[in-house]
Design an enzyme around this catalytic site. Sequence first.
Site, mmCIF file in Angstrom:
data_model
loop_
_atom_site.group_PDB
_atom_site.id
_atom_site.type_symbol
_atom_site.label_atom_id
_atom_site.label_comp_id
_atom_site.label_asym_id
_atom_site.label_seq_id
_atom_site.Cartn_x
_atom_site.Cartn_y
_atom_site.Cartn_z
ATOM 1 N N TYR A 12 0.995 -1.151 0.044
ATOM 2 C CA TYR A 12 -0.162 0.059 0.064
ATOM 3 C C TYR A 12 0.867 1.153 0.116
ATOM 4 O O TYR A 12 0.766 2.003 -1.121
ATOM 5 C CB TYR A 12 -1.070 -0.085 1.152
ATOM 6 C CG TYR A 12 -1.711 1.106 1.346
ATOM 7 C CD1 TYR A 12 -2.431 1.677 0.429
ATOM 8 C CD2 TYR A 12 -1.777 1.642 2.742
ATOM 9 C CE1 TYR A 12 -3.320 2.945 0.742
ATOM 10 C CE2 TYR A 12 -2.766 2.756 3.036
ATOM 11 C CZ TYR A 12 -3.448 3.401 1.870
ATOM 12 O OH TYR A 12 -4.111 4.575 2.303
ATOM 13 N N SER A 125 6.597 3.797 12.830
ATOM 14 C CA SER A 125 5.166 4.109 13.086
ATOM 15 C C SER A 125 5.022 4.846 14.311
ATOM 16 O O SER A 125 5.904 4.858 15.335
ATOM 17 C CB SER A 125 4.595 2.548 13.376
ATOM 18 O OG SER A 125 3.280 2.712 13.905
ATOM 19 N N TYR A 150 4.189 -6.201 16.941
ATOM 20 C CA TYR A 150 4.554 -5.462 15.592
ATOM 21 C C TYR A 150 4.917 -4.286 15.759
ATOM 22 O O TYR A 150 5.972 -3.812 15.564
ATOM 23 C CB TYR A 150 2.993 -5.190 14.858
ATOM 24 C CG TYR A 150 2.858 -4.059 14.175
ATOM 25 C CD1 TYR A 150 3.623 -4.187 12.784
ATOM 26 C CD2 TYR A 150 2.368 -3.020 14.548
ATOM 27 C CE1 TYR A 150 3.763 -3.016 11.838
ATOM 28 C CE2 TYR A 150 2.481 -1.705 13.814
ATOM 29 C CZ TYR A 150 3.028 -1.786 12.372
ATOM 30 O OH TYR A 150 3.255 -0.446 11.613
ATOM 31 N N LYS A 154 8.921 -2.267 15.239
ATOM 32 C CA LYS A 154 9.540 -1.005 14.837
ATOM 33 C C LYS A 154 10.304 -0.140 15.841
ATOM 34 O O LYS A 154 11.186 0.373 15.464
ATOM 35 C CB LYS A 154 8.073 -0.240 14.576
ATOM 36 C CG LYS A 154 7.036 -0.718 13.464
ATOM 37 C CD LYS A 154 7.625 -0.509 12.258
ATOM 38 C CE LYS A 154 6.555 -1.097 11.156
ATOM 39 N NZ LYS A 154 7.553 -1.053 9.817
ATOM 40 N N LEU A 201 -9.587 1.269 10.471
ATOM 41 C CA LEU A 201 -10.857 1.741 10.336
ATOM 42 C C LEU A 201 -11.150 2.105 8.841
ATOM 43 O O LEU A 201 -12.417 1.628 8.601
ATOM 44 C CB LEU A 201 -10.877 3.060 11.127
ATOM 45 C CG LEU A 201 -12.290 3.875 10.900
ATOM 46 C CD1 LEU A 201 -13.313 3.179 11.513
ATOM 47 C CD2 LEU A 201 -12.125 5.176 11.907
ATOM 48 N N ARG A 232 -7.525 10.054 16.075
ATOM 49 C CA ARG A 232 -6.232 9.479 15.221
ATOM 50 C C ARG A 232 -5.761 10.662 14.133
ATOM 51 O O ARG A 232 -6.700 11.583 13.953
ATOM 52 C CB ARG A 232 -6.430 8.416 14.567
ATOM 53 C CG ARG A 232 -6.777 7.118 15.336
ATOM 54 C CD ARG A 232 -5.498 6.612 16.175
ATOM 55 N NE ARG A 232 -5.893 5.682 17.039
ATOM 56 C CZ ARG A 232 -6.080 5.429 18.242
ATOM 57 N NH1 ARG A 232 -6.630 6.527 18.952
ATOM 58 N NH2 ARG A 232 -6.339 4.395 18.989
ATOM 59 N N ASP A 296 -6.088 -0.390 22.351
ATOM 60 C CA ASP A 296 -6.291 0.954 21.799
ATOM 61 C C ASP A 296 -6.060 2.343 22.762
ATOM 62 O O ASP A 296 -6.476 1.939 24.110
ATOM 63 C CB ASP A 296 -7.591 1.100 21.188
ATOM 64 C CG ASP A 296 -7.985 0.584 19.755
ATOM 65 O OD1 ASP A 296 -6.755 0.272 19.274
ATOM 66 O OD2 ASP A 296 -9.022 0.732 19.368
#
Length: 343
Positions: A12, A125, A150, A154, A201, A232, A296
């Site tokens: 992407y 990230s 994950y 990073k 999302l 966000r 979250d």
Amino acid sequence: METVLLTGGMGYIGSHTAVELLREGYDVIIADDLSNSSAEVLDSIEKITGIRPLFYQVNAADKEQMQPIFRDRAVSAVIHFAGYKAVGESVAKPLMYYRNNIDSALTVLELMAEHEVQRFIFSSSATVYGEHNVPPMTEDLPTGGITNPYGWTKYMIEQILRDAAKADQELSVVLLRYFNPIGADESGLIGEKPNGIPNNLMPYVAQVAAGIRDHLNVFGNDYPTPDGTGIRDYIHVTDLARGHVAALRYSRTHTGAETFNLGTGRGVSVLELIHAFEKANGIKIPYEIAPRRAGDIAEMYAAPDKAEKILHWRAEKTIEDCCRDTWRFQKKIADELRILRSH
Ligand code: UD1
């Protein structure tokens, strides 16, 4: 002309960066094992830019497979996108994530040292800011307190890169901390194509709009935010891609390791994003309030000032642009599916 190697360049963010680099006149080589992308992306890049980048179907962690690229091509810089990125999967399969993500970074760094390639741009990230910092996030905040493997990959790769730059005075490392990339190239030919049920999302909203899923679950409306839903910093993927072009330019004249946020500096809630999508595209997005998702946080957005001051880059597209471009791409992939089914 500078030749830039993009590991994971069919994904992407990688594919959008390839397009922006080609538009700016760079020579692009893509290394990708197609584990989370498809060969057609190359056709789309060619359709958009008129140029077909050189493509190697290789695993970035495999030194033998990667060696010919460095041996046969005059690579001037590497942008390292290759890596696994599904947060939930990383919790279930941590070793697979640590092995793959850290190995591929080390392999590329070793090859760069052997072939005297001195510029490395890394896909990091905003997740490295963890759950203890309060936004807006500035690059000098302490990192850590991350909720999944994950994110830790990073964090660890950032540290590896800072150490490598300290040891080799000629190395130029740029750590780019992405906030939440959404949207698609204006052509509608490339975009985000998640496998299975989307975790993020915007891809989920797009699938609800396309009728693939009947409603969106909003994960929590009891956060300490104005409307109770999570906030966000959503950044258009084309703006993000242009941030890489700016970083590449910067790395020509700077050594050492430098970190930049790539975000807009604007916080948008889940409900605001839903409504922006509805307004931009004239489609209703049915949603239900669901429990909070584990891991979250309430709010995350960038302080974008450092990138603006030093890279002379800032995000320019609006949330409406993001919603419109996401939908254009989603319609295209839905049409393809329909054609496939009708044959
Ligand atoms: C997630 C990852 C982050 C990664 C990023 C990549 C977590 C905890 N974090 O960020 O490490 O770098 O993706 O893009 O997974 N939401 C809903 N319903 C949904 C999906 C999401 O309400 O179906 C909400 C979330 O609660 C959050 C916001 O939408 O408030 C954004 O979620 P998402 O797109 O998954 O991104 P992040 O969680 O910020």
